[in-house]
Design an enzyme around this catalytic site. Structure first.
Site, mmCIF file in Angstrom:
data_model
loop_
_atom_site.group_PDB
_atom_site.id
_atom_site.type_symbol
_atom_site.label_atom_id
_atom_site.label_comp_id
_atom_site.label_asym_id
_atom_site.label_seq_id
_atom_site.Cartn_x
_atom_site.Cartn_y
_atom_site.Cartn_z
ATOM 1 C CG LEU A 62 -1.794 -1.191 1.503
ATOM 2 C CD1 LEU A 62 -2.463 -1.075 2.875
ATOM 3 C CD2 LEU A 62 -2.841 -1.299 0.402
ATOM 4 C CB VAL B 69 10.518 7.916 -0.426
ATOM 5 C CG1 VAL B 69 11.925 7.587 0.039
ATOM 6 C CG2 VAL B 69 10.519 9.234 -1.200
ATOM 7 N N GLY C 163 8.936 2.439 -2.815
ATOM 8 C CA GLY C 163 9.894 2.214 -3.904
ATOM 9 C C GLY C 163 11.166 1.550 -3.400
ATOM 10 C CD GLU D 33 13.520 -2.498 13.700
ATOM 11 O OE1 GLU D 33 13.775 -1.360 14.119
ATOM 12 O OE2 GLU D 33 13.641 -3.523 14.390
ATOM 13 C CB VAL E 275 11.662 3.733 15.518
ATOM 14 C CG1 VAL E 275 12.638 4.510 16.405
ATOM 15 C CG2 VAL E 275 10.249 3.839 16.080
ATOM 16 C CD GLU F 296 8.287 15.317 4.255
ATOM 17 O OE1 GLU F 296 7.233 15.604 3.684
ATOM 18 O OE2 GLU F 296 8.461 14.278 4.911
ATOM 19 C CE LYS G 286 11.376 8.947 12.960
ATOM 20 N NZ LYS G 286 12.370 9.871 12.359
ATOM 21 N N GLY H 266 15.386 7.526 4.296
ATOM 22 C CA GLY H 266 15.835 7.213 2.944
ATOM 23 C C GLY H 266 15.160 5.955 2.438
#
Lengths: 436, 436
Positions: free
Chosen positions: B9, B13, B16, B129, B132, B190, B205, B302
């Site tokens: 879903l 970033v 991908g 996982e 955070v 952003e 987090k 990332g």
């Protein structure tokens, strides 16, 4: 749920730490595990010994069969160390269908292939988080946490004794022998420090890390091993002048033509996080193609840090009691039929930057001779440091940093430089890793 | 064994990155997992978008039902971010008996209690996982690797944007606004940086870390949150002069009368490893009663680092498919019936050392007035730094470091100092943590 019944083989530092953690944190552990963990029998050679961790007398035995032959014991924890009888006991426990948790790096590194095959055949787990880097959950991080990665390399400060000694040498200019004596006095080094300061212990751990990182069988015999006995504080000081720290590192790296497995002192740029890991602490760099660079830091030894890893392993074993053995994390991270035999490179084929130090007569032309030798061999120089002579000395130290060079080339260069009439004494050579 | 069928879903970033890692490392992952992982459907709002990661056209859908209602899909991976529709989709997947892997920290921090309850009732896993610290397997480390410990505290650099900005401010004396603009240009921040620079993201987090460290329910609303907008490079420079680095840190700490949950800038002694974590990197200190101090470092964001965590979670889910749900690692590390409601302390009750900076008229007696105020309130001073006036300025900066002091006390001191006629402008206050 009923508490899991655990038998403990060995009641030394790690065994004591394990009992201490299980006892003190029984409530917290049950909150997590959903099930208590009960040590029901402890094997020790010396039942009368006074211990920090008092246990009911009935728990102590000098007869391993009381644990290995007790069908109610589901998990055997081995904290004896050494090869025998630990190996036989573990194999016996496996044969009885018991799961095993061990802190024994020497045994896993040298007999792990045999032990894991036996465990697989019997459908039991052999867990060994405590065998590498004490309390740092590095086995779990590599086997599970980074399981999506193709691991490029692992590099670690995995012997706290060496790291303590090197830290002392750098901070106080202490020589090796003095720093070792200090470490022994503080309990950071054993009376016989051979395994630690000669790199054997680090090589055991590196063997295990390499196997789970790359999916290769345990290959202790193929690790290139150097310790720190020959280091002089002068080299640590010169390295500092050049912007480097000297650390004793185990490196396992995938390169184009094979896998490097080596343990030796390394110069590391002082800005790197791992260069700043001091004292008895451990740290392991893991580089993966997806995650990039990660570092795991913590205490690499000691009763409770190692006990922390043993207890985590026991909880993990409890969690997989009902799991289809095929779906459990494989002992060496990779499915046993998917292990590769990527060639382990001999040192002659390893390429690193190098640090060289020699003593040369203080007269014109010597530096030209040395740099000529390097140029002839195609070795390029990154930095040169020539120090003034000490009062009364006829020679001066010459320090060179080279760019990356194959080990065979630098060996040849060292031989030629040593043959110069103006150069005296042994040529010191250390490898340099940027860990960029 | 047949490959596990996964529905994805969100194809931004993280989505991908997940596809990239699964595709490139398919062989390595199967070697580990013993089973392939196949993405069979990808939900995206924008099917026509050009992507780094090409996938067969048939995989793409704009209809969530194609994933949520497909009975052959066992695992749903949510990488959409935001609260809705992510929350509804995840609850729908759980209702259908699918396992869920999510990278969605905002959702877990604010709706996790509801989601985990639903997952428990249905006997499925929700793994997070990737929520955070990106690629760092910190959830696994705390939930499993350190499961034998009573955790004393967790403190982390868990927002890469803030850490990048603070690193730029320190290294180049850049002011916040300029460093933020740079971060935006480099893709580290952003267009709307609110969640990052105002501490919301770090608080999400921290909420998750605190729950799994202490066994408390997710308590986002109780986190004290400060960002880095008000920091001036002058404070970072003065801190450096005093031997400290300024980092934006999330802290969860067990103290005698409760639990501290706070996100704000902190001065840390420059020798600490965590003080040397620079740029966009993340690092989390975890202190446990058995293990002592550990640190986990790596990329916190990332595409592929986060994808690395998502893939590890998928593999974990596959491993526990046949496990008795009662034996699986509990979502929040502790058994749901064993969660505690340890009180979360209000900031007034938190004690830390403090850094204060004010501008004061350059005349005798001012420093005496300030130190008198502190003395009257029983606040002891660790260091004072008084700088000469800037050319043409009538005031001088006065910098004070205090020993540990309750927040309510230092608030009072700040009010009194601000009321001095010789003191002008806002009094800057930062907290100091030694992490010793």
């Amino acid at each position: 749920m009923k508490a899991v019944r655990v038998g403990l083989l060995g009641f030394g530092v790690v065994g004591g730490g394990t009992v201490a953690v299980l006892t003190r944190n029984a409530h917290e552990i049950a909150r997590r595990a959903g099930r208590g963990i009960e040590i029901v029998k402890i094997l020790t050679r010396d039942p009368g010994k006074r211990r920090a961790q008092a246990v009911p007398e009935g728990l102590i035995t000098t007869d391993a069969a009381m644990i290995l032959d007790d069908p109610t014991i589901e998990v055997v924890v081995e904290t004896m160390g050494g090869i025998e009888p630990a190996r036989s006991y573990i194999l016996a426990a496996i044969a009885k269908g018991k799961h095993v948790v061990t802190a024994n790096k020497a045994l896993i590194a040298t007999a792990g292939n045999e032990i894991f095959a036996a465990a697989r055949a019997r459908g039991v787990v052999v867990a060994f988080e405590a065998a590498v880097a004490g309390g740092i959950p590095i086995i779990k991080a590599i086997r599970e946490g980074l399981a999506g990665n193709r691991i490029r390399g692992v590099a670690g400060i995995i012997n706290g004794t060496c790291n303590y000694i090197l830290t002392e040498m750098r901070e106080h200019g202490t020589e090796f022998a003095t720093a070792l004596a200090q470490a022994q006095e503080l309990g950071y080094a054993e009376a016989d420090p051979h395994f630690d300061v000669d790199g054997i212990d680090a090589a055991h751990k590196l063997t295990i890390l390499a196997a789970i990182a790359f999916g290769i069988p345990l290959a202790f015999a193929q690790v290139h091993i150097e310790g720190i006995r020959d280091l002089e504080s002068a080299d640590i000081a010169y390295a500092a002048e050049l912007g480097y720290r000297v650390k004793h590192i185990g490196i396992a790296r995938r390169v184009s033509d094979g896998i490097e497995l080596r343990v030796h002192p390394v110069l590391i740029p002082h800005k790197r996080l791992i260069a700043n890991v001091d004292g008895v602490m451990n740290a392991i760099l893991v580089s993966g193609d997806a995650v990039g660079s990660t570092l795991f830091y913590g205490p690499g030894a000691g009763a409770e840090p190692t006990g922390s890893a043993v207890v985590a392993d026991i909880i993990d074993v409890v969690r997989t009691l009902t799991t289809d053995p095929e779906l459990r994390v494989p002992h060496l991270a990779f499915q046993p039929d998917a292990l590769s035999d990527g060639p382990i490179l001999g040192m002659a084929d390893v390429t690193t930057a190098c640090y060289l130090r020699c003593e040369a007569e203080d007269r014109p032309g010597v530096l030209a001779d040395i740099t000529r030798i390097l140029a002839d061999l195609g070795i390029s120089i990154e930095a040169i440091l020539q120090k003034p002579p000490e009062p009364g000395a006829h020679t001066v130290p010459v320090i060179l940093l080279t760019h990356g060079v194959r080990e065979a080339q630098i060996d040849e260069a060292i031989a030629r430089i040593a043959a110069l009439s103006a150069v005296t004494g042994k040529i010191r050579r250390l490898r340099v890793e940027s860990f960029a």
